[in-house]
Design an enzyme around this catalytic site. Sequence first.
Site, PDB file in Angstrom:
ATOM      1  N   HIS A  23      66.747  24.912  50.298  1.00 55.18           N
ATOM      2  CA  HIS A  23      65.749  24.951  51.364  1.00 55.18           C
ATOM      3  C   HIS A  23      65.171  26.358  51.520  1.00 55.18           C
ATOM      4  O   HIS A  23      63.943  26.543  51.495  1.00 55.18           O
ATOM      5  CB  HIS A  23      66.395  24.504  52.677  1.00 55.18           C
ATOM      6  CG  HIS A  23      65.491  24.562  53.871  1.00 55.18           C
ATOM      7  ND1 HIS A  23      64.880  23.463  54.398  1.00 55.18           N
ATOM      8  CD2 HIS A  23      65.092  25.615  54.651  1.00 55.18           C
ATOM      9  CE1 HIS A  23      64.141  23.807  55.439  1.00 55.18           C
ATOM     10  NE2 HIS A  23      64.259  25.118  55.614  1.00 55.18           N
ATOM     11  N   GLU A  24      66.039  27.333  51.697  1.00 53.42           N
ATOM     12  CA  GLU A  24      65.549  28.691  51.926  1.00 53.42           C
ATOM     13  C   GLU A  24      64.826  29.243  50.704  1.00 53.42           C
ATOM     14  O   GLU A  24      63.879  30.023  50.838  1.00 53.42           O
ATOM     15  CB  GLU A  24      66.703  29.611  52.343  1.00 53.42           C
ATOM     16  CG  GLU A  24      67.328  29.259  53.682  1.00 53.42           C
ATOM     17  CD  GLU A  24      66.320  29.194  54.827  1.00 53.42           C
ATOM     18  OE1 GLU A  24      65.299  29.899  54.774  1.00 53.42           O
ATOM     19  OE2 GLU A  24      66.559  28.431  55.778  1.00 53.42           O
TER      20      GLU A  24
ATOM     21  N   HIS B 266      57.338  29.973  48.351  1.00 46.03           N
ATOM     22  CA  HIS B 266      56.049  30.017  49.055  1.00 46.03           C
ATOM     23  C   HIS B 266      55.533  31.460  49.094  1.00 46.03           C
ATOM     24  O   HIS B 266      54.312  31.691  49.035  1.00 46.03           O
ATOM     25  CB  HIS B 266      56.235  29.469  50.466  1.00 46.03           C
ATOM     26  CG  HIS B 266      54.982  28.957  51.094  1.00 46.03           C
ATOM     27  ND1 HIS B 266      54.956  28.407  52.362  1.00 46.03           N
ATOM     28  CD2 HIS B 266      53.692  28.910  50.669  1.00 46.03           C
ATOM     29  CE1 HIS B 266      53.727  28.037  52.666  1.00 46.03           C
ATOM     30  NE2 HIS B 266      52.934  28.341  51.661  1.00 46.03           N
TER      31      HIS B 266
ATOM     32  N   HIS C  24      61.212  28.334  50.825  1.00 50.03           N
ATOM     33  CA  HIS C  24      60.425  29.323  51.563  1.00 50.03           C
ATOM     34  C   HIS C  24      60.123  30.527  50.668  1.00 50.03           C
ATOM     35  O   HIS C  24      59.007  31.053  50.661  1.00 50.03           O
ATOM     36  CB  HIS C  24      61.198  29.819  52.783  1.00 50.03           C
ATOM     37  CG  HIS C  24      61.219  28.876  53.937  1.00 50.03           C
ATOM     38  ND1 HIS C  24      60.072  28.348  54.504  1.00 50.03           N
ATOM     39  CD2 HIS C  24      62.254  28.376  54.672  1.00 50.03           C
ATOM     40  CE1 HIS C  24      60.400  27.583  55.522  1.00 50.03           C
ATOM     41  NE2 HIS C  24      61.712  27.565  55.642  1.00 50.03           N
TER      42      HIS C  24
END
Length: 714
Positions: A502-503, A509, A506
């Site tokens: 998940h992290e 991105h 980010h």
Amino acid sequence: MNKINTRIKRTLVTAGLASSVAWLNAAEQPKEGVKNNPLLTHSALLFAAPDFSCIHETDYLPALKAAIQAQRKAIKRIVDNKQRPTFANTIVAYEESGRLLDHVSSVFFCLTGADKTDVIAKTEKEIIPQLTDLENEITFNAKLFSRIKYVYDRERATLKGEDRKLLDEIYKQFVRSGALLSADKKARMEQINKRIAELQQQWGTMLPDATNHAAVWVDSKDELKGLSEADIAQCRKDAERRGGKAPYCIVIVNTTQQAILTHLENRDLRRRVFEASLHRADGTGAFNTYPIVVEIAKLRAEKAELMGHKNYAAYSLERTMAKTPDNVYAFLKQLIAAYRPKAEAETRAIEDFARRSEGQDFRLQPYDRFYYSAKMKQAQYRFAEDDVKPYFNIDSVLVNGVFYAAQRAYGLTFKERKDIPTYHKDMRVFEVFDKDKRPLALWYCDYFRRPTKRGGAWMSSFSKQSKWRKQQPIIYNVCNYAKAPEGQPTLLTWDEVTTMFHEFGHALHGILSDCKYNMLSGTAVARDFVEMPSQFNEFFATVPEVFNHYARHTKTGQPMPEDLKEKMLKAINFQPAYALGENLAATCLDMAWAMLPAKNVPTADQAAAFDREALREIGLLDMQVPPRYATSYFNHVWGGGYAAGYYSYLWTEVLADNIASCFAKRGALNPEVGQDFRKKVLSRGNTKDLMQTFTDFTGLKTPDVSALMKARGM
């Protein structure tokens, strides 16, 4: 992904270039005494990364003060410019005015979350009011806004692409902050901004202290029955680190429920752990955050009213994908209607199961739920978390899972750089290369918990990508995994595996951003879009090729047996209503506070009762499914940038599920699909309408909400 004070985080803390004094005109050069400050001199490291080998805690305060003065002078030059306002001499000049402050504050605020020592805390206390004063000075600088408005009124129609988007963002940012208000209302807005910043600083100090103080001390190993030897060793290690008040210590994490309750056989200890978590900051003990909560809530409501809105939710949601509170509640009520019967059935099933061993008089309590649910899952699937943890060595998950998926989908490769210094010895640094072997970014990971780190997991940057600044991204992830004792491998739970994916979503991105301006790049998007790339990246954790590549036994190197893998993957969605319910409850608490007019905000003594009534009214008051975060320790809302925005985790989960469906149909690891997603979504930052960005990749005009329930097995 957590955020600092919304305005400060967005306008000051977003990272810029890492070379600094060289950027400044002669008039902006720092005064004698800070010229040799390593935060104010060009770093010779790759991409001008911060050189932590020569940065000392005492360097931050003078560097921040110098950077604040540099921005003041840059703003004055814009205002004093006698030439007609233009996009170049006003808008781009404003975008660049905080370049030095972007750099210094991005490094400093990393430490306030990840390694807040006494010196860092003292510096934060002194600098936050100064940053707030600067923010207010800029926001309410009538001459500056007059120039911005002149450009907006006369040049907007002639601008295109990112230039127009930058102009729109800056103009609307000033308007939303009160630039069009009357003088008396501007003065009040300044007071509100300053007081909220002070209160959030108090919150940021009190909550970690409360969470650390809530640790549960255990006198004997017998009380820890049910834990593995590795977990018991961790409890012993945590006790030593916290002063040794007892031989063992159970550390409280940021969420309401504690994963350790899954294994503890001692019911009274389970109760103590749960209650320590739930009451860490509600005034029943040494810490009470409710006075901070109610004052922030009242000030936010007043701020919204000054801006012509009924409440803070209406004001906050104006620039999101959801747009209005009505749209958020319509979305939530669809989920609540589907959730409630499932949750009630789950609770009955767990209690019935527990009564087989505990007797018919047994009454399930919230601190029992994880324990008996785990036993029930083990009985149904013959599977327990401890069966799979040996296959989730942290190093393998990172290199053979997270990195491998990024290589297959986007063509990225990673090289560890042990020559680049970090702020803590547990950190690692990797250079990221594009598919053409071109150096693309630096990525840092800080995975292990420590007393100076706040709870949770997040991503941010030391420098954001910007073609205008010729700056490559320098991104970091922070988590709170328990580090294994010396000589033992650190093994993760499945939840921790998905958190790592998940992290890193980010991080991607930020790493894959390809934007012109710093203000628009990377994760500079609406809250109800920013969690989509991270939630989507969790998809790769279960892609068979990726899973089989990283899920290997830490001792033998053998892949997870197919039958165990099948059991685990089936068990992921075992009793899925709980996870959805705790999220819905937290989301509805957030919205309830944000919907209040200033005059209706309860007192600190009434806050807990307000929470219960808010949950009852919407149908989520259930002692068996408490909110993931209670109001008194809801850091996203009171310490971060998610006020009236926690719904975005569910909203973006829908977006992520829609995108995962596209990948599944076109080939999960098909490089053409990955490049398409990179080009249309991950690289775009906030350069175009976000719903259009979503549509460009998926072909969907609106998100398909049913995908969430399907993905959760409901």
